[in-house]
Design a protein around this motif. Sequence first.
Motif, PDB file in Angstrom:
ATOM      1  N   LEU A 273     -50.408 -16.114  27.175  1.00 36.09           N
ATOM      2  CA  LEU A 273     -51.303 -16.717  27.495  1.00 36.09           C
ATOM      3  C   LEU A 273     -50.728 -18.028  29.006  1.00 36.09           C
ATOM      4  O   LEU A 273     -49.989 -19.242  28.374  1.00 36.09           O
ATOM      5  N   ARG A 274     -50.386 -18.237  30.114  1.00 35.59           N
ATOM      6  CA  ARG A 274     -50.220 -18.605  31.237  1.00 35.59           C
ATOM      7  C   ARG A 274     -51.495 -20.251  31.839  1.00 35.59           C
ATOM      8  O   ARG A 274     -52.614 -18.230  32.322  1.00 35.59           O
ATOM      9  N   ARG A 275     -50.971 -21.000  32.062  1.00 36.31           N
ATOM     10  CA  ARG A 275     -51.970 -22.084  33.290  1.00 36.31           C
ATOM     11  C   ARG A 275     -51.922 -21.267  34.640  1.00 36.31           C
ATOM     12  O   ARG A 275     -50.334 -20.732  34.578  1.00 36.31           O
ATOM     13  N   ASP A 278     -49.757 -22.579  38.070  1.00 37.84           N
ATOM     14  CA  ASP A 278     -47.739 -23.333  37.790  1.00 37.84           C
ATOM     15  C   ASP A 278     -47.240 -22.371  36.502  1.00 37.84           C
ATOM     16  O   ASP A 278     -45.775 -21.940  37.231  1.00 37.84           O
ATOM     17  N   GLY A 279     -47.780 -21.350  36.415  1.00 38.47           N
ATOM     18  CA  GLY A 279     -47.502 -20.707  35.136  1.00 38.47           C
ATOM     19  C   GLY A 279     -47.013 -20.466  33.734  1.00 38.47           C
ATOM     20  O   GLY A 279     -46.188 -20.121  33.192  1.00 38.47           O
ATOM     21  N   ALA A 280     -47.524 -22.444  33.171  1.00 34.52           N
ATOM     22  CA  ALA A 280     -46.614 -23.130  32.002  1.00 34.52           C
ATOM     23  C   ALA A 280     -47.960 -22.424  30.544  1.00 34.52           C
ATOM     24  O   ALA A 280     -48.716 -21.335  31.359  1.00 34.52           O
ATOM     25  N   ALA A 281     -46.509 -22.115  29.701  1.00 29.29           N
ATOM     26  CA  ALA A 281     -47.431 -21.043  28.791  1.00 29.29           C
ATOM     27  C   ALA A 281     -47.509 -21.937  27.928  1.00 29.29           C
ATOM     28  O   ALA A 281     -47.252 -23.267  27.711  1.00 29.29           O
ATOM     29  N   ARG A 282     -48.849 -20.907  27.177  1.00 33.12           N
ATOM     30  CA  ARG A 282     -49.195 -21.798  25.669  1.00 33.12           C
ATOM     31  C   ARG A 282     -48.606 -21.239  24.812  1.00 33.12           C
ATOM     32  O   ARG A 282     -48.972 -20.034  24.859  1.00 33.12           O
ATOM     33  N   GLY A 283     -48.759 -21.737  24.110  1.00 32.31           N
ATOM     34  CA  GLY A 283     -48.043 -21.764  22.573  1.00 32.31           C
ATOM     35  C   GLY A 283     -49.396 -20.512  21.928  1.00 32.31           C
ATOM     36  O   GLY A 283     -50.693 -21.247  21.766  1.00 32.31           O
ATOM     37  N   VAL A 284     -48.923 -19.536  21.054  1.00 28.05           N
ATOM     38  CA  VAL A 284     -50.407 -18.890  21.023  1.00 28.05           C
ATOM     39  C   VAL A 284     -49.663 -18.200  19.592  1.00 28.05           C
ATOM     40  O   VAL A 284     -48.597 -17.788  19.284  1.00 28.05           O
ATOM     41  N   THR A 307     -59.569 -25.191  33.997  1.00 26.99           N
ATOM     42  CA  THR A 307     -58.469 -24.636  34.060  1.00 26.99           C
ATOM     43  C   THR A 307     -59.116 -23.041  34.245  1.00 26.99           C
ATOM     44  O   THR A 307     -59.317 -22.848  33.150  1.00 26.99           O
ATOM     45  N   SER A 308     -58.060 -22.845  34.724  1.00 22.72           N
ATOM     46  CA  SER A 308     -57.437 -21.249  34.878  1.00 22.72           C
ATOM     47  C   SER A 308     -56.001 -20.320  34.846  1.00 22.72           C
ATOM     48  O   SER A 308     -55.544 -21.403  34.555  1.00 22.72           O
ATOM     49  N   TYR A 309     -56.744 -19.841  33.759  1.00 25.67           N
ATOM     50  CA  TYR A 309     -55.811 -19.381  32.685  1.00 25.67           C
ATOM     51  C   TYR A 309     -55.127 -17.507  33.059  1.00 25.67           C
ATOM     52  O   TYR A 309     -56.224 -16.778  33.115  1.00 25.67           O
ATOM     53  N   VAL A 326     -52.182  -3.095  28.941  1.00 19.22           N
ATOM     54  CA  VAL A 326     -53.288  -4.120  28.829  1.00 19.22           C
ATOM     55  C   VAL A 326     -53.454  -4.674  30.058  1.00 19.22           C
ATOM     56  O   VAL A 326     -52.695  -4.984  30.808  1.00 19.22           O
ATOM     57  N   PRO A 327     -54.971  -4.389  31.000  1.00 14.08           N
ATOM     58  CA  PRO A 327     -55.016  -5.317  32.215  1.00 14.08           C
ATOM     59  C   PRO A 327     -54.952  -6.305  32.253  1.00 14.08           C
ATOM     60  O   PRO A 327     -54.805  -7.447  31.338  1.00 14.08           O
ATOM     61  N   VAL A 328     -54.347  -7.109  33.073  1.00 11.80           N
ATOM     62  CA  VAL A 328     -53.946  -8.725  33.007  1.00 11.80           C
ATOM     63  C   VAL A 328     -55.386  -8.848  34.121  1.00 11.80           C
ATOM     64  O   VAL A 328     -55.851  -8.879  34.649  1.00 11.80           O
ATOM     65  N   ILE A 329     -55.671 -10.155  32.864  1.00 14.40           N
ATOM     66  CA  ILE A 329     -56.980 -11.221  33.611  1.00 14.40           C
ATOM     67  C   ILE A 329     -56.634 -12.695  33.193  1.00 14.40           C
ATOM     68  O   ILE A 329     -56.056 -12.955  33.112  1.00 14.40           O
ATOM     69  N   THR A 330     -57.597 -12.967  34.731  1.00 23.50           N
ATOM     70  CA  THR A 330     -57.416 -15.083  34.404  1.00 23.50           C
ATOM     71  C   THR A 330     -58.777 -14.696  34.230  1.00 23.50           C
ATOM     72  O   THR A 330     -60.055 -14.094  34.658  1.00 23.50           O
ATOM     73  N   PHE A 331     -58.818 -15.580  33.752  1.00 23.33           N
ATOM     74  CA  PHE A 331     -60.395 -16.693  33.047  1.00 23.33           C
ATOM     75  C   PHE A 331     -60.041 -18.500  33.529  1.00 23.33           C
ATOM     76  O   PHE A 331     -59.113 -18.377  33.622  1.00 23.33           O
ATOM     77  N   THR A 332     -61.462 -18.666  33.508  1.00 24.95           N
ATOM     78  CA  THR A 332     -61.283 -20.241  34.219  1.00 24.95           C
ATOM     79  C   THR A 332     -62.238 -20.666  32.424  1.00 24.95           C
ATOM     80  O   THR A 332     -63.509 -20.803  32.260  1.00 24.95           O
ATOM     81  N   THR A 333     -62.174 -21.855  32.014  1.00 26.04           N
ATOM     82  CA  THR A 333     -62.407 -22.379  31.139  1.00 26.04           C
ATOM     83  C   THR A 333     -63.785 -23.495  31.279  1.00 26.04           C
ATOM     84  O   THR A 333     -63.909 -23.366  33.014  1.00 26.04           O
TER      85      THR A 333
END
Length: 358
Positions: A273-275, A278-284, A307-309, A326-333
């Motif tokens: 799960l990344r921003r 800039d591709g910054a990864a979020r810990g999960v 923010t888009s992830y 699994v498809p790559v998905i993008t969503f915005t908070t």
Amino acid sequence: SDVYKRQRLRFLAGREGTRSSGGTDAVTVTSDGATLSIPAGALPENTAISLTHSSTLTPFVPQPAGLTALAEVTVDLTGATLGLSAELRIPAAGAPAGGSVFLARLELVGGETRLQVVARAQRVDDELVTQAWPPLPGLVQGGRYVVYHVSPPVGLLAGVTRAGGQPTPAVVSTSALPFIGLSGTDGAYALLTLTGSVRASARVLGTSLEGTADAEVAAGAVVPLDIEVAQSLTTGRVTPASGATGVSVTRQVELETSAPLDRAFAVAGNVQLRRTSDGAARGVRTVLSASGLHLAVIPDVPLEYLTSYTFEATGLLDVYGNPVAVPVITFTTAGQAAESMDLDALAFSYPVDGKVTM
């Protein structure tokens, strides 16, 4: 030995009315109005036979619309398999008029109890009597059985399940009725289903082999239908959907798969799960359901507002060792909600008897 004989007599004590011996010789046993008749020559030697009839159904017996469970019986053949089908008779009292009647055996399949129709029955005077209907095997094994009345017209699917052109054991079912067909090493199966356009599905237990085939079934017909099974692609569906907006910053990402995931691979290192900017990864961290079909991916801290992830799953395997697509998905908070207070809704009072209200 004498010890064995004493033990055997002790086991049979109190059940003399429902147990007899036969197989080489013809034998009939009765229980609470039900009768089980085994023809001569059904077994190479005589063996203990018992019957238990219950008109009180166990709660788990399925009775979808159009199906009525009439009775349950338990048959004990001391582990033997009959070479000739036995005949079962039960009282017809309570059986609805019309329709048809079938005998289904309870089978343990993949850890679940399923029903396989083994014979049909006809009303004879005041009894329901099982009769042969090839390719149904008839009552040839011990176990628990349920007698069903089926209101809508039905027919049989019969064929061979194959993998790579070779017969293979499989479980065959349709969505129309709660019955299954079980094929053995010869691949042969028979399955009761409703009339009309029918899609049958076959799967090989313990593998991702599955297949489907379509048929038109007429009332009372036996329709040939072979089913070829092949490796199926395990896929995943992600929530939130790609392109979703206004997603809560505390929302977890959920992955639902078409086959159970291997727990050893359903780990945080195989999901990202990344921003997006800039591709910054979020810990999960990950939590896999008991069924293995649902994976929750939970951020360690709330996401950023507006923010888009991007979410991506790589390296996941199902329990059969196959990769999961699994498809790559993008969503915005969502944005941060502004706090608002209605000061006019606040009311104060002076102390009365030492108490203040607001």
